[in-house]
Design a protein around this motif. Structure first.
Motif, PDB file in Angstrom:
ATOM      1  N   VAL A 171     -28.671  81.383 166.806  1.00 53.80           N
ATOM      2  CA  VAL A 171     -28.492  82.416 165.787  1.00 53.80           C
ATOM      3  C   VAL A 171     -27.588  83.524 166.326  1.00 53.80           C
ATOM      4  CG1 VAL A 171     -29.672  84.124 164.349  1.00 53.80           C
ATOM      5  CG2 VAL A 171     -30.731  81.894 164.753  1.00 53.80           C
ATOM      6  N   GLY A 172     -27.783  83.931 167.571  1.00 52.59           N
ATOM      7  CA  GLY A 172     -26.947  84.974 168.177  1.00 52.59           C
ATOM      8  C   GLY A 172     -25.491  84.564 168.281  1.00 52.59           C
ATOM      9  N   GLN A 201     -23.963  84.716 164.787  1.00 53.78           N
ATOM     10  CA  GLN A 201     -23.698  86.085 164.354  1.00 53.78           C
ATOM     11  C   GLN A 201     -22.518  86.694 165.106  1.00 53.78           C
ATOM     12  OE1 GLN A 201     -27.567  87.952 164.688  1.00 53.78           O
ATOM     13  NE2 GLN A 201     -28.262  87.093 162.746  1.00 53.78           N
ATOM     14  N   GLN A 219     -37.260  82.209 158.137  1.00 55.01           N
ATOM     15  CA  GLN A 219     -36.363  82.813 159.121  1.00 55.01           C
ATOM     16  C   GLN A 219     -36.347  81.958 160.383  1.00 55.01           C
ATOM     17  OE1 GLN A 219     -38.030  86.767 159.476  1.00 55.01           O
ATOM     18  NE2 GLN A 219     -36.446  87.589 158.130  1.00 55.01           N
ATOM     19  N   THR A 239     -35.117  82.134 164.521  1.00 60.55           N
ATOM     20  CA  THR A 239     -34.785  83.069 165.592  1.00 60.55           C
ATOM     21  C   THR A 239     -34.446  82.328 166.874  1.00 60.55           C
ATOM     22  OG1 THR A 239     -35.527  85.002 166.836  1.00 60.55           O
ATOM     23  CG2 THR A 239     -37.193  83.351 166.335  1.00 60.55           C
ATOM     24  N   ASP A 240     -33.631  82.961 167.691  1.00 61.87           N
ATOM     25  CA  ASP A 240     -33.362  82.436 169.033  1.00 61.87           C
ATOM     26  C   ASP A 240     -34.089  83.276 170.077  1.00 61.87           C
ATOM     27  OD1 ASP A 240     -31.888  84.776 169.107  1.00 61.87           O
ATOM     28  OD2 ASP A 240     -29.951  83.798 169.367  1.00 61.87           O
ATOM     29  N   THR A 299     -33.956  86.580 170.112  1.00 61.50           N
ATOM     30  CA  THR A 299     -33.322  87.896 170.064  1.00 61.50           C
ATOM     31  C   THR A 299     -32.809  88.211 168.667  1.00 61.50           C
ATOM     32  OG1 THR A 299     -32.599  87.572 172.345  1.00 61.50           O
ATOM     33  CG2 THR A 299     -31.560  89.356 171.132  1.00 61.50           C
ATOM     34  N   HIS A 300     -32.154  87.248 168.056  1.00 59.60           N
ATOM     35  CA  HIS A 300     -31.556  87.420 166.735  1.00 59.60           C
ATOM     36  C   HIS A 300     -32.303  86.575 165.713  1.00 59.60           C
ATOM     37  CE1 HIS A 300     -28.395  88.304 169.694  1.00 59.60           C
ATOM     38  NE2 HIS A 300     -28.021  89.229 168.826  1.00 59.60           N
ATOM     39  N   THR A 301     -32.300  87.056 164.457  1.00 59.44           N
ATOM     40  CA  THR A 301     -32.999  86.361 163.383  1.00 59.44           C
ATOM     41  C   THR A 301     -32.050  86.136 162.210  1.00 59.44           C
ATOM     42  OG1 THR A 301     -35.063  87.416 164.048  1.00 59.44           O
ATOM     43  CG2 THR A 301     -35.012  86.476 161.862  1.00 59.44           C
ATOM     44  N   MET A 302     -32.251  85.035 161.495  1.00 59.17           N
ATOM     45  CA  MET A 302     -31.408  84.695 160.357  1.00 59.17           C
ATOM     46  C   MET A 302     -32.279  84.165 159.220  1.00 59.17           C
ATOM     47  SD  MET A 302     -28.415  81.777 160.301  1.00 59.17           S
ATOM     48  CE  MET A 302     -29.507  80.391 160.525  1.00 59.17           C
TER      49      MET A 302
END
Length: 150
Positions: A53-54, A57, A91, A93-94, A96-99
């Protein structure tokens, strides 16, 4: 017949077996089939790659409007099941980041919170990720047993 050995007919117009057109066509078809299978197996290996995800982004401007695969874990409590024929929202997530993801197809049986997934679809910056493929990782049945105090 007068006791002589019968003469064998002369091989007139006989070709070597490897030049036979039927065998040649079959060999070409076989070679093409093997080549096709090798090509497809290599495509499947390359296509199994995904970004986190990071990473997605960070590359949002560059990959906007393109087809991508994104991997991560389903965020606990984020799954919103729709009614029959309605999309499922969740959602990913990795860590750290969420989508946000929207998926409209049949959900795998083991899909739930904390499950590792790979979603595939066309990415549009600033919008929910519209996934048309959802793959889940099966939990390992061969995990090490936890020691118990006796």
């Amino acid at each position: 017949m007068t006791g002589g050995v019968a003469a064998e007919p002369a091989a007139v117009g006989r070709r070597a077996p490897w030049l036979n057109t039927k065998i040649l066509v079959a060999g070409v078809v076989l070679a093409l089939a093997v080549g096709f299978l090798i090509y497809n197996s290599m495509q499947g290996t390359a296509a199994s790659y995904f970004v986190t995800v990071g990473e997605l982004q960070a590359q949002a401007d560059k990959v906007d409007g393109t087809r991508v695969r994104v991997g991560g874990d389903v965020v606990p409590g984020s799954i919103q099941m729709g009614g029959p024929g309605q999309p499922i929202r969740f959602q990913v997530t990795d860590g750290t980041h969420t989508m946000d993801v929207v998926y409209t197809e049949v959900v795998p049986d083991i899909f739930s919170d904390h499950v590792q997934v790979v979603v595939e679809g066309t990415f549009h910056k600033g919008q929910e990720f519209q996934a048309d493929t959802l793959l889940t990782k099966c939990p390992s049945r061969f995990e090490a047993a936890q020691p118990t105090d006796s």
